[in-house]
Scaffold this motif. Structure first.
Motif, PDB file in Angstrom:
ATOM      1  N   LEU A   1      25.979 106.838  36.585  1.00  0.00           N
ATOM      2  CA  LEU A   1      27.126 106.383  37.366  1.00  0.00           C
ATOM      3  C   LEU A   1      27.839 107.588  37.984  1.00  0.00           C
ATOM      4  O   LEU A   1      27.814 108.689  37.422  1.00  0.00           O
ATOM      5  N   THR A   2      28.498 107.380  39.109  1.00  0.00           N
ATOM      6  CA  THR A   2      29.154 108.497  39.771  1.00  0.00           C
ATOM      7  C   THR A   2      30.350 108.013  40.565  1.00  0.00           C
ATOM      8  O   THR A   2      30.375 106.877  41.049  1.00  0.00           O
ATOM      9  N   THR A   3      31.327 108.890  40.701  1.00  0.00           N
ATOM     10  CA  THR A   3      32.492 108.612  41.528  1.00  0.00           C
ATOM     11  C   THR A   3      32.465 109.416  42.823  1.00  0.00           C
ATOM     12  O   THR A   3      33.363 109.302  43.645  1.00  0.00           O
ATOM     13  N   VAL A   4      31.453 110.260  42.982  1.00  0.00           N
ATOM     14  CA  VAL A   4      31.273 111.038  44.211  1.00  0.00           C
ATOM     15  C   VAL A   4      29.841 110.819  44.693  1.00  0.00           C
ATOM     16  O   VAL A   4      28.989 110.320  43.961  1.00  0.00           O
ATOM     17  N   ASP A   5      29.574 111.205  45.928  1.00  0.00           N
ATOM     18  CA  ASP A   5      28.220 111.118  46.475  1.00  0.00           C
ATOM     19  C   ASP A   5      27.414 112.298  45.936  1.00  0.00           C
ATOM     20  O   ASP A   5      27.605 113.432  46.338  1.00  0.00           O
ATOM     21  N   MET A   6      26.486 112.017  45.007  1.00  0.00           N
ATOM     22  CA  MET A   6      25.738 113.089  44.347  1.00  0.00           C
ATOM     23  C   MET A   6      24.870 113.860  45.329  1.00  0.00           C
ATOM     24  O   MET A   6      24.550 115.037  45.096  1.00  0.00           O
ATOM     25  N   ALA A   7      24.475 113.226  46.422  1.00  0.00           N
ATOM     26  CA  ALA A   7      23.586 113.885  47.377  1.00  0.00           C
ATOM     27  C   ALA A   7      24.313 114.834  48.313  1.00  0.00           C
ATOM     28  O   ALA A   7      23.695 115.763  48.847  1.00  0.00           O
ATOM     29  N   THR A   8      25.599 114.623  48.530  1.00  0.00           N
ATOM     30  CA  THR A   8      26.325 115.433  49.514  1.00  0.00           C
ATOM     31  C   THR A   8      27.493 116.221  48.928  1.00  0.00           C
ATOM     32  O   THR A   8      27.916 117.218  49.510  1.00  0.00           O
ATOM     33  N   HIS A   9      28.050 115.776  47.811  1.00  0.00           N
ATOM     34  CA  HIS A   9      29.254 116.425  47.285  1.00  0.00           C
ATOM     35  C   HIS A   9      28.959 117.778  46.659  1.00  0.00           C
ATOM     36  O   HIS A   9      29.742 118.717  46.808  1.00  0.00           O
ATOM     37  N   TRP A  10      27.828 117.891  45.950  1.00  0.00           N
ATOM     38  CA  TRP A  10      27.571 119.102  45.178  1.00  0.00           C
ATOM     39  C   TRP A  10      26.752 120.113  45.966  1.00  0.00           C
ATOM     40  O   TRP A  10      25.894 119.755  46.773  1.00  0.00           O
ATOM     41  N   SER A  11      27.015 121.376  45.704  1.00  0.00           N
ATOM     42  CA  SER A  11      26.264 122.474  46.307  1.00  0.00           C
ATOM     43  C   SER A  11      24.949 122.662  45.547  1.00  0.00           C
ATOM     44  O   SER A  11      24.629 121.902  44.624  1.00  0.00           O
ATOM     45  N   ALA A  12      24.194 123.681  45.922  1.00  0.00           N
ATOM     46  CA  ALA A  12      22.959 123.986  45.192  1.00  0.00           C
ATOM     47  C   ALA A  12      23.257 124.302  43.733  1.00  0.00           C
ATOM     48  O   ALA A  12      22.539 123.869  42.825  1.00  0.00           O
ATOM     49  N   PHE A  13      24.347 125.047  43.501  1.00  0.00           N
ATOM     50  CA  PHE A  13      24.752 125.364  42.130  1.00  0.00           C
ATOM     51  C   PHE A  13      25.118 124.091  41.372  1.00  0.00           C
ATOM     52  O   PHE A  13      24.730 123.912  40.209  1.00  0.00           O
ATOM     53  N   GLY A  14      25.843 123.189  42.016  1.00  0.00           N
ATOM     54  CA  GLY A  14      26.219 121.935  41.364  1.00  0.00           C
ATOM     55  C   GLY A  14      25.012 121.072  41.037  1.00  0.00           C
ATOM     56  O   GLY A  14      24.946 120.459  39.958  1.00  0.00           O
ATOM     57  N   ASN A  15      24.025 121.031  41.942  1.00  0.00           N
ATOM     58  CA  ASN A  15      22.817 120.244  41.685  1.00  0.00           C
ATOM     59  C   ASN A  15      21.995 120.842  40.552  1.00  0.00           C
ATOM     60  O   ASN A  15      21.371 120.105  39.779  1.00  0.00           O
ATOM     61  N   ILE A  16      21.977 122.154  40.448  1.00  0.00           N
ATOM     62  CA  ILE A  16      21.278 122.796  39.324  1.00  0.00           C
ATOM     63  C   ILE A  16      21.970 122.442  38.007  1.00  0.00           C
ATOM     64  O   ILE A  16      21.311 122.194  36.988  1.00  0.00           O
ATOM     65  N   LEU A  17      23.302 122.389  38.027  1.00  0.00           N
ATOM     66  CA  LEU A  17      24.043 121.969  36.838  1.00  0.00           C
ATOM     67  C   LEU A  17      23.660 120.550  36.426  1.00  0.00           C
ATOM     68  O   LEU A  17      23.478 120.255  35.244  1.00  0.00           O
ATOM     69  N   VAL A  18      23.540 119.677  37.420  1.00  0.00           N
ATOM     70  CA  VAL A  18      23.149 118.292  37.143  1.00  0.00           C
ATOM     71  C   VAL A  18      21.765 118.254  36.506  1.00  0.00           C
ATOM     72  O   VAL A  18      21.533 117.564  35.504  1.00  0.00           O
ATOM     73  N   PHE A  19      20.839 119.004  37.079  1.00  0.00           N
ATOM     74  CA  PHE A  19      19.456 119.032  36.579  1.00  0.00           C
ATOM     75  C   PHE A  19      19.405 119.542  35.138  1.00  0.00           C
ATOM     76  O   PHE A  19      18.734 118.954  34.273  1.00  0.00           O
ATOM     77  N   ILE A  20      20.115 120.622  34.869  1.00  0.00           N
ATOM     78  CA  ILE A  20      20.125 121.186  33.511  1.00  0.00           C
ATOM     79  C   ILE A  20      20.827 120.242  32.549  1.00  0.00           C
ATOM     80  O   ILE A  20      20.380 120.016  31.420  1.00  0.00           O
TER      81      ILE A  20
ATOM     82  N   MET B   1      15.347 112.842  36.541  1.00  0.00           N
ATOM     83  CA  MET B   1      16.195 111.664  36.509  1.00  0.00           C
ATOM     84  C   MET B   1      15.447 110.438  35.976  1.00  0.00           C
ATOM     85  O   MET B   1      16.043 109.562  35.351  1.00  0.00           O
ATOM     86  N   ALA B   2      14.139 110.384  36.210  1.00  0.00           N
ATOM     87  CA  ALA B   2      13.348 109.268  35.703  1.00  0.00           C
ATOM     88  C   ALA B   2      13.131 109.394  34.196  1.00  0.00           C
ATOM     89  O   ALA B   2      13.388 108.448  33.437  1.00  0.00           O
ATOM     90  N   PHE B   3      12.674 110.552  33.736  1.00  0.00           N
ATOM     91  CA  PHE B   3      12.377 110.718  32.313  1.00  0.00           C
ATOM     92  C   PHE B   3      13.630 110.616  31.457  1.00  0.00           C
ATOM     93  O   PHE B   3      13.597 110.061  30.351  1.00  0.00           O
ATOM     94  N   THR B   4      14.747 111.147  31.951  1.00  0.00           N
ATOM     95  CA  THR B   4      15.987 111.067  31.190  1.00  0.00           C
ATOM     96  C   THR B   4      16.718 109.748  31.401  1.00  0.00           C
ATOM     97  O   THR B   4      17.801 109.544  30.852  1.00  0.00           O
ATOM     98  N   ASN B   5      16.137 108.856  32.209  1.00  0.00           N
ATOM     99  CA  ASN B   5      16.737 107.545  32.461  1.00  0.00           C
ATOM    100  C   ASN B   5      18.139 107.667  33.041  1.00  0.00           C
ATOM    101  O   ASN B   5      19.055 106.934  32.660  1.00  0.00           O
ATOM    102  N   THR B   6      18.321 108.615  33.968  1.00  0.00           N
ATOM    103  CA  THR B   6      19.639 108.840  34.563  1.00  0.00           C
ATOM    104  C   THR B   6      19.802 108.081  35.873  1.00  0.00           C
ATOM    105  O   THR B   6      20.724 107.284  36.027  1.00  0.00           O
ATOM    106  N   GLY B   7      18.936 108.350  36.850  1.00  0.00           N
ATOM    107  CA  GLY B   7      18.981 107.572  38.079  1.00  0.00           C
ATOM    108  C   GLY B   7      19.741 108.178  39.232  1.00  0.00           C
ATOM    109  O   GLY B   7      19.970 107.499  40.238  1.00  0.00           O
ATOM    110  N   PHE B   8      20.142 109.452  39.143  1.00  0.00           N
ATOM    111  CA  PHE B   8      20.776 110.097  40.292  1.00  0.00           C
ATOM    112  C   PHE B   8      19.759 110.280  41.408  1.00  0.00           C
ATOM    113  O   PHE B   8      18.573 110.493  41.161  1.00  0.00           O
ATOM    114  N   ASN B   9      20.243 110.244  42.667  1.00  0.00           N
ATOM    115  CA  ASN B   9      19.387 110.453  43.840  1.00  0.00           C
ATOM    116  C   ASN B   9      19.811 111.733  44.543  1.00  0.00           C
ATOM    117  O   ASN B   9      21.004 111.923  44.811  1.00  0.00           O
ATOM    118  N   PRO B  10      18.860 112.606  44.886  1.00  0.00           N
ATOM    119  CA  PRO B  10      19.228 113.869  45.541  1.00  0.00           C
ATOM    120  C   PRO B  10      19.407 113.759  47.045  1.00  0.00           C
ATOM    121  O   PRO B  10      19.918 114.683  47.667  1.00  0.00           O
TER     122      PRO B  10
END
Length: 460
Positions: free
Chosen positions: A62-81, A184-193
């Motif tokens: 679940l998210t309150t921001v647009d995961m594909a556009t709100h976060w920078s490269a650093f933010g997306n790496i944080l999400v992945f980790i 996102m699939a293996f961890t059953n999260t579902g975020f879209n990049p």
């Protein structure tokens, strides 16, 4: 510091696990709040940073921001980790942290790791049955967790990569998005990049099939994967836990698919315009994703009311124990049905696959369902009061938060800050686990050496 960690783990392994999980959420909240984490280099509001941190560590989606556009490269790496850390599991994660700090895996740490594969160890201490992983095999389990997560994510990414290139993505972006989707699939999260979500791949059954494989393997649980690694050619030697997980998971997948076909085949907003083959596949995809996957090729808000209720039920059940999925777990449901069948047949004990299941497992299952239902009920009341939205919409998003599924009708993104905090707390309660939380809140375990007179109240 090592002595303090050992002391805390000795007093209450479950509290230590929750402390580690909470600390991770706090750290990621700070990191998501940094200007470098946002694409526009501004400070993300506190409630959005908190919610994202909880959603990432709790592998909710679940998210309150647009995961594909709100976060920078650093933010997306944080999400992945973060999703990979959260996917390991509360107790297994705490065990690994304790191992790193104390440089040894002692008895308490082994009990803690074993509890993630068998919650009854938390509830009543070490148990003798080998339903999942024996205490002496915890070291192998931890190794299996790390290896299986790596191998499965790399394999799924390898399946997705060619389709990314065919879709016109540059080489670097194709590699990154492949691994992102795989995690996102293996961890059953579902975020879209990507901003379009799964829309570009809604008709790509190879792509969607790879996602289903990742979600399915992640939802089975590490003990089941460990059983496959030890003896996949000898199913007769599999434990009751493994067999119950597989049978119940496959049964729910098939039943969910059938019901989605029946309920949505004439809905022009979802499957009404599809042919028979496409309807079957999309219904199967929906059935797999509703039990914690979080991906969707349609707008959830377009589903019929009956389908929303079906989805609520599937999300609440969730996946396997000690898996990246949420919910009350499929084995909990299986135990309740086994108890009902035993009662209908007049038997005093539950049996499955030639084995007897002790009554304390039934009490544990009832406790899990009761705590889960209570959490959903309280959160629904609060969100209803805050948002003033229809009950079916509120219930859907609340159950999605509790079951760490990630599907949404759009309600969560429009909530005010106080509603966001309520949903974040619901996600935390769902991911940490009702059994773990109840054990952590218990001040002590008392043993009663006498029995009071028996009296039977009227039930039903």
């Amino acid at each position: 510091m090592r002595d303090e960690v050992d002391s805390l783990a000795h007093k209450s392994p479950s509290r230590f696990a929750i402390l580690v999980f909470s600390a991770l959420i706090m750290v990621f909240t700070v990191l998501f709040s940094l200007p470098i984490a946002a694409a526009d280099r501004t400070i993300t509001p506190l409630h959005d940073a908190v919610f994202t941190a909880v959603s990432v560590i709790c592998v909710t989606g679940l998210t309150t921001v647009d995961m594909a556009t709100h976060w920078s490269a650093f933010g997306n790496i944080l999400v992945f980790i973060g999703v990979n850390i959260g996917g390991i599991g509360v107790l297994t994660l705490a065990s690994l942290m304790g191992l790193v700090i104390s440089r040894r895996l002692g008895l308490r740490a082994k009990l803690m790791a074993a509890s993630d594969s068998n919650p009854s160890r938390i509830h009543a201490g070490p148990v003798n049955e080998g339903q999942t992983v024996r205490l002496g095999e915890v070291g192998s389990l931890l190794l299996t967790v790390a290896i299986s997560a790596f191998v499965i994510e790399v394999s799924v990414a390898a399946l997705l990569f060619p389709r990314m290139l065919q879709a016109g993505a540059p080489l670097g972006e194709a590699v990154w998005h492949s691994f992102y989707y795989a995690a996102m699939a293996f961890t059953n999260t579902g975020f879209n990049p990507n901003p379009g979500g799964l829309s570009p791949f809604a008709d790509d059954y190879w792509f969607l099939g790879a996602l289903m494989i990742g979600v399915f393997l992640g939802s089975l649980g590490f003990p089941v994967i460990y059983a496959f690694a030890r003896g996949w050619r000898k199913p007769r030697r599999w434990s009751v836990h493994v067999k119950l997980t597989l049978v119940t998971t496959i049964a729910l997948m098939i039943l969910g698919m059938i019901f989605y076909i029946i309920l949505e085949f004439d809905n022009p907003k979802t499957f009404g315009s599809l042919n028979a083959g496409d309807t079957i596949f999309q219904s199967l995809f929906m059935s797999v994703m509703t039990r914690s996957g979080g991906f969707a090729t349609i707008e959830v808000s377009d589903l019929n009311g009956s389908s929303l209720l079906l989805t609520d039920m599937l999300m609440f059940i969730g996946g396997g124990s000690a898996s990246t999925a949420g919910g009350i777990k499929v084995t909990t449901l299986a135990i309740l049905f086994l108890a009902a069948f035993a009662e209908a047949r007049g038997k005093q004990e539950m049996e499955a696959f030639g084995r007897r299941i002790p009554s304390d497992i039934l009490r544990l299952s009832v406790s899990v369902v009761l705590w889960g239902a209570t959490t959903v009920a309280v959160a629904s009341i609060l969100i209803l009061h805050i948002s003033k939205q229809p009950f079916d919409v509120v219930l859907f998003d609340v159950i999605s938060a509790f079951a760490t599924c990630g599907l949404s009708t759009g309600l969560t993104a429009d909530l005010p800050p106080e509603g966001v905090y309520v949903m974040a707390a619901t996600m935390f309660m769902g991911r940490v686990g009702t059994v773990t939380l109840a054990a952590a809140l218990a001040a002590s375990h008392s043993r009663q050496l006498f029995k009071r007179p028996e009296e039977r109240p009227i039930v039903g």
